[in-house]
Design an enzyme around this catalytic site. Sequence first.
Site, PDB file in Angstrom:
ATOM      1  N   CYS A  16      24.495  16.318  11.906  1.00 17.11           N
ATOM      2  CA  CYS A  16      23.713  16.658  13.098  1.00 17.11           C
ATOM      3  C   CYS A  16      22.366  17.195  12.645  1.00 17.11           C
ATOM      4  CB  CYS A  16      24.499  17.711  13.888  1.00 17.11           C
ATOM      5  SG  CYS A  16      23.586  18.436  15.252  1.00 17.11           S
ATOM      6  N   CYS A  23      15.978  24.911  28.574  1.00 16.13           N
ATOM      7  CA  CYS A  23      17.320  24.968  29.173  1.00 16.13           C
ATOM      8  C   CYS A  23      17.847  26.410  29.112  1.00 16.13           C
ATOM      9  CB  CYS A  23      18.268  24.023  28.446  1.00 16.13           C
ATOM     10  SG  CYS A  23      17.711  22.309  28.487  1.00 16.13           S
ATOM     11  N   CYS A  62      23.229  24.709  18.678  1.00 16.92           N
ATOM     12  CA  CYS A  62      21.955  24.720  17.982  1.00 16.92           C
ATOM     13  C   CYS A  62      21.187  26.017  18.145  1.00 16.92           C
ATOM     14  CB  CYS A  62      21.112  23.535  18.425  1.00 16.92           C
ATOM     15  SG  CYS A  62      20.747  23.511  20.175  1.00 16.92           S
ATOM     16  N   CYS A 120      11.926  24.106  20.900  1.00 23.24           N
ATOM     17  CA  CYS A 120      12.017  23.088  21.943  1.00 23.24           C
ATOM     18  C   CYS A 120      11.301  23.620  23.176  1.00 23.24           C
ATOM     19  CB  CYS A 120      13.483  22.816  22.288  1.00 23.24           C
ATOM     20  SG  CYS A 120      13.703  21.506  23.522  1.00 23.24           S
ATOM     21  N   GLU A 168      17.892  23.979  11.650  1.00 25.64           N
ATOM     22  CA  GLU A 168      19.305  23.905  11.287  1.00 25.64           C
ATOM     23  C   GLU A 168      19.823  22.477  11.282  1.00 25.64           C
ATOM     24  OE1 GLU A 168      20.487  27.863  13.813  1.00 25.64           O
ATOM     25  OE2 GLU A 168      21.665  26.051  14.005  1.00 25.64           O
TER      26      GLU A 168
HETATM   27  N1  SAH Z   1      17.571  18.371  23.122  1.00 27.57           N
HETATM   28  C1  SAH Z   1      18.605  17.414  23.026  1.00 27.57           C
HETATM   29  C2  SAH Z   1      19.362  17.454  21.722  1.00 27.57           C
HETATM   30  C3  SAH Z   1      19.580  18.809  21.134  1.00 27.57           C
HETATM   31  S1  SAH Z   1      20.561  19.918  22.102  1.00 27.57           S
HETATM   32  C4  SAH Z   1      19.572  17.556  24.179  1.00 27.57           C
HETATM   33  O1  SAH Z   1      19.480  18.530  24.911  1.00 27.57           O
HETATM   34  O2  SAH Z   1      20.381  16.650  24.345  1.00 27.57           O
HETATM   35  C5  SAH Z   1      22.130  19.335  21.578  1.00 27.57           C
HETATM   36  C6  SAH Z   1      23.299  19.879  22.334  1.00 27.57           C
HETATM   37  O3  SAH Z   1      23.487  21.270  22.086  1.00 27.57           O
HETATM   38  C7  SAH Z   1      23.156  19.692  23.817  1.00 27.57           C
HETATM   39  O4  SAH Z   1      24.092  18.777  24.328  1.00 27.57           O
HETATM   40  C8  SAH Z   1      23.397  21.077  24.338  1.00 27.57           C
HETATM   41  O5  SAH Z   1      24.189  21.026  25.451  1.00 27.57           O
HETATM   42  C9  SAH Z   1      24.118  21.789  23.205  1.00 27.57           C
HETATM   43  N2  SAH Z   1      24.018  23.249  23.372  1.00 27.57           N
HETATM   44  C10 SAH Z   1      22.919  23.979  23.560  1.00 27.57           C
HETATM   45  N3  SAH Z   1      23.237  25.269  23.767  1.00 27.57           N
HETATM   46  C11 SAH Z   1      24.589  25.356  23.706  1.00 27.57           C
HETATM   47  C12 SAH Z   1      25.540  26.414  23.835  1.00 27.57           C
HETATM   48  N4  SAH Z   1      25.137  27.665  24.060  1.00 27.57           N
HETATM   49  N5  SAH Z   1      26.841  26.119  23.698  1.00 27.57           N
HETATM   50  C13 SAH Z   1      27.251  24.856  23.446  1.00 27.57           C
HETATM   51  N6  SAH Z   1      26.415  23.809  23.326  1.00 27.57           N
HETATM   52  C14 SAH Z   1      25.098  24.061  23.452  1.00 27.57           C
HETATM   53 FE1  SF4 Z   2      15.909  21.685  24.104  1.00 26.48          FE
HETATM   54 FE2  SF4 Z   2      18.143  23.093  23.899  1.00 26.48          FE
HETATM   55 FE3  SF4 Z   2      17.550  21.887  26.192  1.00 26.48          FE
HETATM   56 FE4  SF4 Z   2      18.272  20.396  24.074  1.00 26.48          FE
HETATM   57  S1  SF4 Z   2      19.555  21.869  25.157  1.00 26.48           S
HETATM   58  S2  SF4 Z   2      16.542  20.051  25.489  1.00 26.48           S
HETATM   59  S3  SF4 Z   2      17.381  21.650  22.435  1.00 26.48           S
HETATM   60  S4  SF4 Z   2      16.361  23.550  25.235  1.00 26.48           S
END
Ligand code: SAH
Ligand code: SF4
Length: 353
Positions: free
Chosen positions: A112, A123, A343, A119, A86
């Site tokens: 973006c 998280c 994302c 990944c 995406e």
């Molecule tokens: N992996 C990198 C970049 C991609 S994630 C990182 O973690 O920084 C980019 C952003 O998407 C992150 O700041 C994360 O907090 C956000 N994100 C992921 N899941 C989310 C959710 N359910 N609601 C809002 N933001 C979210």
């Molecule tokens: Fe990976 Fe999602 Fe964590 Fe970013 S927020 S490091 S995309 S698992």
Amino acid sequence: MNNLLDYTLNELEEMVSPKFRAKQIFEWIYKKTVDTFDDMSSLPKQMREELSKIYHFNPLKCIKAEQSSDKSIKYLFEALDGSRIESVLLPMKEEQVDENGKISKHARYTICVSSQVGCRMGCSFCLTAKGGLKRNLTPGEIVGQILWIKKQNNIPYERRVNIVYMGMGEPLDNLENVSKAVKILQENDGLAIAPRRQTISTSGLSNQIKKLGDLNLGVLLAISLHAVTDELRTKLMPVNKAYNIQTVMQAVREFPVDMRKKVLFEYLVIKNVNDSIKDAKTLVKLLDGIRAKVNLIYFNPHEGSVYQRPDVKDMIKFQDYLSAKGVTCTIRQSKGLDISAACGQLKQRNENK
Ligand code: SAH
Ligand code: SF4
């Protein structure tokens, strides 16, 4: 077939002869945004035919686009191997026209981009984490997202866009290809997007932050912090076991940043998990001595997630506390929340169908 978007101008110059054709090809692809080699009318016909046998420059097919009420557009792309990723186009400022009908301020855009298919950071709040890592994106697949989106939206060549590596994937887990993409995007005969317009967001891989700093690309750094104690951060982000908060902050302190710029700290706010004033207090302490700005993000719930979106009043209290302590702090207006923001969520919804 090789993807021409994978190469810097120098590399392309080594690949074609005579050398000067490389620059022409770059201009056809990035400035005139042609669709096929056949459209590159300044190249000899035979060369066009030969190139088209070995190369392509369309690594992605857009299979879905969704616009939200705030005008951001989310794109779902399919790579040549069927992988899906995406990207999002975020209009930051609207065009302004003066009384004579002349454009007084140009529209501003941020794109973006994704850096990986999936990944492996795991998280707990993130949908992209669910399927694990499928593969890294190639430099050309990263560049391709931007090229396609600019073209599709008729964003003029001269209009500089900002790039954030905040889509699917952990950019620093794919540092080689991401840093190459930064360089290709920067090419003057290409899209000419300066590194200071490119922000790399990381979950905090401290050793990779150091490597990125050593490369001295001139990019901006964003840290996904999300928690101020190791106990909570490890629960939300397993990567914290390997690189705890202290090592992340140390890596940030050593990272080369332009004197006029700041390091961005992203803080995903989750109701009753990390939204208290006590958290805000600790955050202020952690940031002491760092030229930082904080971006508070509303947690965006998705199917199967155990967390909840924070209350607006708690979000504002949190922001006010930081501001009162002199920390620059904005609340990210969840662009595209109504089109399944954050994302991984468009991909997920499409696959559920
Ligand atoms: N992996 C990198 C970049 C991609 S994630 C990182 O973690 O920084 C980019 C952003 O998407 C992150 O700041 C994360 O907090 C956000 N994100 C992921 N899941 C989310 C959710 N359910 N609601 C809002 N933001 C979210
Ligand atoms: Fe990976 Fe999602 Fe964590 Fe970013 S927020 S490091 S995309 S698992």
